[in-house]
Write a protein that holds these residues in place. Structure first.
Motif, PDB file in Angstrom:
ATOM      1  N   ILE A   9       4.402  -2.361  -8.678  1.00  0.00           N
ATOM      2  CA  ILE A   9       5.068  -1.062  -9.438  1.00  0.00           C
ATOM      3  C   ILE A   9       5.386   0.024  -8.541  1.00  0.00           C
ATOM      4  O   ILE A   9       4.258   0.390  -7.516  1.00  0.00           O
ATOM      5  N   THR A  10       6.492   0.785  -8.448  1.00  0.00           N
ATOM      6  CA  THR A  10       6.663   1.713  -7.923  1.00  0.00           C
ATOM      7  C   THR A  10       7.290   3.014  -8.779  1.00  0.00           C
ATOM      8  O   THR A  10       7.992   2.560  -9.760  1.00  0.00           O
ATOM      9  N   VAL A  11       6.425   4.101  -8.655  1.00  0.00           N
ATOM     10  CA  VAL A  11       6.799   5.186  -9.862  1.00  0.00           C
ATOM     11  C   VAL A  11       7.061   6.465  -9.099  1.00  0.00           C
ATOM     12  O   VAL A  11       6.670   6.698  -7.955  1.00  0.00           O
ATOM     13  N   GLU A  12       8.433   6.768  -9.468  1.00  0.00           N
ATOM     14  CA  GLU A  12       8.863   8.089  -8.876  1.00  0.00           C
ATOM     15  C   GLU A  12       8.036   9.443  -9.619  1.00  0.00           C
ATOM     16  O   GLU A  12       8.062   9.573 -10.702  1.00  0.00           O
ATOM     17  N   GLU A  13       7.625  10.294  -8.583  1.00  0.00           N
ATOM     18  CA  GLU A  13       6.734  11.077  -9.257  1.00  0.00           C
ATOM     19  C   GLU A  13       7.436  12.295 -10.001  1.00  0.00           C
ATOM     20  O   GLU A  13       7.040  12.903 -10.930  1.00  0.00           O
TER      21      GLU A  13
ATOM     22  N   ASN B 124      10.105   4.171 -13.376  1.00  0.00           N
ATOM     23  CA  ASN B 124       9.359   3.245 -12.544  1.00  0.00           C
ATOM     24  C   ASN B 124      10.207   1.976 -12.416  1.00  0.00           C
ATOM     25  O   ASN B 124      11.180   1.580 -12.943  1.00  0.00           O
ATOM     26  N   GLU B 125      10.007   0.983 -11.107  1.00  0.00           N
ATOM     27  CA  GLU B 125      10.389  -0.131 -10.879  1.00  0.00           C
ATOM     28  C   GLU B 125       9.365  -1.227 -10.872  1.00  0.00           C
ATOM     29  O   GLU B 125       8.375  -0.971 -10.102  1.00  0.00           O
ATOM     30  N   ILE B 126       9.564  -2.252 -11.415  1.00  0.00           N
ATOM     31  CA  ILE B 126       8.558  -3.299 -11.536  1.00  0.00           C
ATOM     32  C   ILE B 126       8.914  -4.750 -11.365  1.00  0.00           C
ATOM     33  O   ILE B 126      10.178  -5.328 -11.722  1.00  0.00           O
ATOM     34  N   VAL B 127       8.026  -5.375 -10.396  1.00  0.00           N
ATOM     35  CA  VAL B 127       8.282  -6.789 -10.060  1.00  0.00           C
ATOM     36  C   VAL B 127       7.016  -7.541 -10.760  1.00  0.00           C
ATOM     37  O   VAL B 127       6.181  -7.021 -10.352  1.00  0.00           O
ATOM     38  N   VAL B 128       7.274  -8.404 -11.596  1.00  0.00           N
ATOM     39  CA  VAL B 128       5.854  -9.111 -12.114  1.00  0.00           C
ATOM     40  C   VAL B 128       5.922 -10.610 -11.483  1.00  0.00           C
ATOM     41  O   VAL B 128       7.011 -11.549 -11.726  1.00  0.00           O
ATOM     42  N   ILE B 129       4.852 -10.979 -11.073  1.00  0.00           N
ATOM     43  CA  ILE B 129       4.535 -12.490 -10.552  1.00  0.00           C
ATOM     44  C   ILE B 129       3.622 -13.112 -11.802  1.00  0.00           C
ATOM     45  O   ILE B 129       2.340 -12.623 -11.726  1.00  0.00           O
ATOM     46  N   SER B 130       4.070 -14.161 -12.524  1.00  0.00           N
ATOM     47  CA  SER B 130       3.071 -14.398 -13.626  1.00  0.00           C
ATOM     48  C   SER B 130       1.930 -15.100 -13.208  1.00  0.00           C
ATOM     49  O   SER B 130       0.816 -14.779 -13.885  1.00  0.00           O
TER      50      SER B 130
END
Length: 312
Positions: free
Chosen positions: A101-105, A110-116
């Motif tokens: 997860i990357t969150v812009e302050e 946010n941008e999220i990549v999930v690996i199950s």
């Protein structure tokens, strides 16, 4: 404060959130420097179970982790929260899932990549071990972060037992018609609703059109979260759009999960769809005022206080 309401089972994912905060989100091929990093419990299933639990619902989570240090993050957290860990299954081969997860302050986007990982490997054996739990529940809350063969099997079991089935259709994916007909409530956001219906949602009228398509497909009630436009609900009798609540957002990660947790808590206490919509709206709004996902979920006292302020 614990609810005296109905039993809720959340069958879904656990992943460890690996969250970095940056001044700007990177574009493809770009490297940016981050300011902070936090590791903590996440996954849509887990987040929604935690949100409902903190809101006061009687919740049991069914999920799966690996035999690794990330799996211990799950059990340690649930024990600290006072949640039942009996149905936290352990995969002998697959690793515990994770989310990057990357969150812009500046904007809290946010941008999220999930690996199950393990929660993408729910087996027939896992389902049979939880069958009695599912059949004895009043409300089953699902998302789309577990393997779909398991998802469909769990829906079949709950449907046959007369359990109220709520599906948060995230991450976005299409669902077959025979599955949609078994669902009591779906809770997509506007993007997910467009994938399910083909209707692009830019206002409340569009949300109504999308909800009508879903109900024509057999879903009994529809809730659509609309970000800055608020949240929409519709059943056979009426529909309603409630405005977004104004708060100072710090981190929007997990806001949809908070909404779903607050929403099913209210349903479990016997509140109608539109009152539950408001409880979801309040819970989601409060969650974005704090950093993180599961750690940001508000408790019942905060929910009740804010609900009284905005809805009377």
């Amino acid at each position: 404060m614990k609810s005296v309401g109905k039993k809720v089972v959340v069958f879904g994912s656990f992943v460890v959130d690996l969250t970095g905060r940056t001044r700007t989100l990177p574009v493809p091929g770009q490297t940016v420097m981050g300011s902070t990093f936090v590791m903590g419990p996440g996954g849509k299933g887990s987040n929604q179970a935690v949100a409902a639990h903190r809101a006061g619902a009687d919740v049991t989570l069914v999920t799966k982790v690996g035999k690794d240090v990330f799996g211990k993050v799950a059990t340690d957290f649930y024990e600290k929260e006072g949640m039942n860990t009996e149905y936290i299954f352990v995969d002998e081969e697959k690793e515990t899932g994770c989310a990057l997860i990357t969150v812009e302050e500046g904007t809290a986007q946010n941008e999220i990549v999930v690996i199950s990982g393990a929660c993408g490997n729910i087996t027939e054996e896992d389902i049979e071990k939880s069958r009695a739990l599912i059949e004895s529940s009043d409300i089953l809350l699902l998302q789309l972060e577990i393997n779909f063969d398991a998802l469909y099997k769990v829906i079949d079991i709950a449907h046959a037992a007369g359990v109220t089935i709520v599906v948060n259709t995230a991450p976005a994916a299409e669902l077959p018609a025979e599955i949609l007909k078994k669902l009591d409530i779906v809770t997509p956001n506007e993007t997910e609703a467009q994938i399910l219906t083909g209707v692009k949602i830019e206002n409340g009228d569009d949300a109504k059109k999308a909800a009508e398509v879903l109900m024509e497909k057999g879903v009994k009630q529809v809730v659509i979260t609309l970000g800055s436009m608020g949240a929409f609900a519709m059943n056979n009798e009426k529909y309603e759009l409630v405005e977004r609540l104004s708060v100072d957002a710090i981190d929007t990660t997990g806001a949809g999960d908070a909404f779903n947790g607050g929403f099913v808590m209210a349903l479990a206490e016997g509140k109608d769809l539109f009152t539950a919509l408001r409880y979801g709206n309040v819970t989601g709004a409060l969650s974005v005022t704090r950093k993180g996902t599961a750690p940001s979920m508000p408790d019942r006292e905060a929910i009740d206080r804010f609900y009284a302020e905005v809805y009377g």
